[in-house]
Design an enzyme around this catalytic site. Structure first.
Site, short mmCIF file in Angstrom:
data_model
loop_
_atom_site.label_atom_id
_atom_site.label_comp_id
_atom_site.label_asym_id
_atom_site.label_seq_id
_atom_site.Cartn_x
_atom_site.Cartn_y
_atom_site.Cartn_z
N ASP A 317 21.78 43.46 14.57
CA ASP A 317 22.94 43.48 13.69
C ASP A 317 22.71 42.63 12.43
O ASP A 317 23.27 42.90 11.38
CB ASP A 317 24.11 42.91 14.51
CG ASP A 317 25.42 43.05 13.79
OD1 ASP A 317 25.57 44.01 13.03
OD2 ASP A 317 26.29 42.19 14.01
N CYS A 358 9.43 22.64 16.77
CA CYS A 358 10.29 23.20 17.81
C CYS A 358 9.59 23.20 19.17
O CYS A 358 10.19 22.86 20.19
CB CYS A 358 10.68 24.65 17.47
SG CYS A 358 11.89 24.79 16.16
N CYS A 367 17.76 25.26 23.03
CA CYS A 367 17.93 25.77 21.66
C CYS A 367 17.08 27.00 21.39
O CYS A 367 17.55 27.99 20.84
CB CYS A 367 17.58 24.66 20.68
SG CYS A 367 17.61 25.19 18.97
N CYS A 371 18.51 31.47 15.87
CA CYS A 371 18.24 32.84 15.42
C CYS A 371 17.20 32.86 14.30
O CYS A 371 17.29 32.08 13.34
CB CYS A 371 19.54 33.47 14.92
SG CYS A 371 19.27 35.11 14.24
N CYS A 390 18.97 23.22 12.47
CA CYS A 390 18.27 22.35 13.43
C CYS A 390 18.98 21.01 13.65
O CYS A 390 19.20 20.61 14.80
CB CYS A 390 16.84 22.12 12.98
SG CYS A 390 15.95 20.93 13.99
S1 SF4 Z 1 18.41 35.97 18.01
FE1 SF4 Z 1 19.05 36.61 15.97
S2 SF4 Z 1 17.51 38.13 15.37
FE2 SF4 Z 1 17.35 37.92 17.58
S3 SF4 Z 1 18.70 39.56 18.37
FE3 SF4 Z 1 19.90 37.65 18.27
S4 SF4 Z 1 20.97 37.75 16.32
FE4 SF4 Z 1 19.27 39.23 16.24
S1 SF4 Z 2 16.75 21.58 17.90
FE1 SF4 Z 2 15.57 22.01 16.03
S2 SF4 Z 2 13.47 21.41 16.57
FE2 SF4 Z 2 14.61 21.64 18.49
S3 SF4 Z 2 14.18 23.75 19.12
FE3 SF4 Z 2 16.12 23.73 17.96
S4 SF4 Z 2 15.58 24.22 15.87
FE4 SF4 Z 2 13.69 23.62 16.92
#
Ligand code: SF4
Ligand code: SF4
Length: 459
Positions: A317, A358, A367, A371, A390
């Site tokens: 989407d 990450c 986490c 997306c 983040c």
């Molecule tokens: S994580 Fe983001 S890109 Fe992946 S299916 Fe969900 S909304 Fe779409």
């Molecule tokens: S909190 Fe930040 S560094 Fe940790 S997984 Fe999520 S986006 Fe990555």
């Protein structure tokens, strides 16, 4: 059809009216997508409707299939369209197969007839509402710029009067993001929503916007440009997946974390088990080690696709863009597109493209980098591909670590997570007693490490 090559089930959002909508919400990323189909009437034709329903049912190897409608505004299609879709479901439904209907709407067109229809066919209706009147009307306006709050609430009352199952979807932006408790209490008490979903608004802007001398483009805070400048930018790009800046209408990362924390602190004291806040449920699932049920915080994605009004199928989407068009279901069977290498790669990339920051993060299990559409900033050591949110994710997931562990422990013992509310109530009572006798220069009994007068004793 062999069963191993294809996913047994997937989620597909169908947009029968494309991106067309009776409203003109300031932050809506779909409105610009009308430009994807110049000259289109944006109405799903009957031939396509039949192909869609038939293929969706055929493609599923599960006893339950979800038929999900979205937009734009799907109710613009009118009731007869949905009546026809139900007849087609009956024609193609496999023996014993259960169909779940969902629809996401702005609620403004819902009347007695719509509500009766939804009730008759057990639709789950998602209503978009951004909070109390002033917060909702900040951006959710109609084509004439008029506020829409009253019309949404009217639609909601029809749903309530008919006993329709509904939930709420609230976007978070500059106008409401600092008001978590007010927004949450409104949804819980006024809307009587017991399934609450929050979506952060992140409007990306290409850095080149800064070079336009003919525009009033200004840096509002580092990494932001003013919304006025963005809106007046005549060459506003068609698609939103570009740019490393955001408009000032967008939520700030830390603000997002604080909003979720604010809601959590209210929810965990009185609503666990009775109000379902999607983000908290998703977090708990990740703490327990179960599938989170939301792609954004799952390791991989790719099983939540979008079908346009003309049969074009897109990866997601949020990626209704030419590069993510998988094909058209009138030319290639839907299941082949869903199981295509391109789509598999799209889903796997969510994990494969995580920056090292990450991969080494202590809350990655909760986490999973968020997306991919929001991964447009750099990590502290300069690697691209970090999620804009983040800092907010980290703040929230660290904050809920202890209560999530407690609730996960309760679940493992076969007990209800709602028992945690008693812990919080007892702790609050103990703290209130300690606050009552604390001296101004004593350490704050809450454990913050600050002096009482600089913490809970401030007032
Ligand atoms: S994580 Fe983001 S890109 Fe992946 S299916 Fe969900 S909304 Fe779409
Ligand atoms: S909190 Fe930040 S560094 Fe940790 S997984 Fe999520 S986006 Fe990555």
């Amino acid at each position: 059809m062999t069963t191993t090559k294809y996913p047994p089930a997937f989620h597909l959002l169908a947009k029968p009216s494309g991106a067309t909508c009776n409203l003109d919400c300031a932050y809506c990323f779909f409105l610009s997508k009308e430009m994807l189909y110049p000259g289109s009437r944006f109405r799903m034709a009957d031939e396509l409707l039949e192909a869609y329903i038939r293929q969706l049912i055929e493609a599923h190897q599960t006893p339950v299939v979800q038929v999900a409608w979205q937009g734009g505004e799907p109710t613009l299609m009118g009731l007869p369209f949905f009546e026809r879709s139900l007849q087609l479901v009956e024609r193609y439904r496999k023996p014993g197969m259960q169909i779940e209907y969902t629809i996401q709407t702005n609620g403004t067109l819902i009347d007695d007839d719509w509500a009766a229809f939804f009730k008759r066919h057990n639709f789950l209706v998602g209503v978009s509402i951004d909070g109390p009147q002033a917060l909702h009307d900040a951006y959710r306006v109609d084509k004439g710029g008029q506020p829409t709050f009253d019309r949404v609430m009217r639609g909601l009352r029809f749903l309530q009067a008919h006993g329709v199952e509904y939930n709420t979807l609230t976007t978070l932006h500059r106008a409401n993001a600092d008001r978590p408790v007010e927004v949450y209490r409104f949804l819980r008490d006024e809307c009587r929503s017991n399934f609450i979903q929050f979506i952060p608004i992140i409007e990306r802007v290409p850095a080149s916007a800064h070079d336009r001398s003919d525009l009033d483009v200004q840096r509002v805070t580092p990494g932001q440009v003013s919304t006025a400048a963005w809106s007046s930018w005549r060459d506003r790009p068609l698609y939103t997946q570009a740019g490393d800046l955001v408009t000032d209408r967008s939520i700030q990362p830390e603000q997002y974390g604080d909003f979720l924390i604010g809601v959590f602190e209210e929810w965990v004291r009185r609503d666990v088990g009775s109000v379902y806040v999607q983000m908290f449920d998703v977090a708990l699932a990740n703490w327990v080690g179960e599938p989170p049920g939301l792609c954004v915080h799952a390791e991989t994605c790719g099983l939540a696709l979008a079908l346009e009004h003309n049969g074009d199928l897109y990866a997601c989407d949020h990626f209704v863009e030419p590069a993510y068009r998988l094909g058209n279901i009138l030319e290639t069977p839907m299941i082949e597109l869903v199981a295509s290498p391109q789509q598999k790669k799209f889903g796997q990339d969510k994990f494969a493209t995580l920056p090292r920051y990450c991969r080494e993060c202590d809350v990655r299990f909760a986490c999973h980098g968020g997306c991919p559409k929001d991964r447009f900033i750099h990590t502290p050591d300069g690697e691209p591909g970090l999620n804009y949110l983040c800092a907010g994710f980290k703040r929230f997931f660290h904050h809920v670590d202890a209560p999530m562990r407690t609730m996960a422990g309760l679940l493992r013992q076969g007990r209800a997570p709602a028992e945690i509310m008693r812990h919080y109530q007892e702790r609050d009572r103990r703290l209130a007693a300690a606050f009552a006798v604390a001296g101004r220069n004593d350490p704050c009994p809450c454990g913050s490490g600050k002096k009482f007068k600089q913490c809970h004793g401030r007032h």
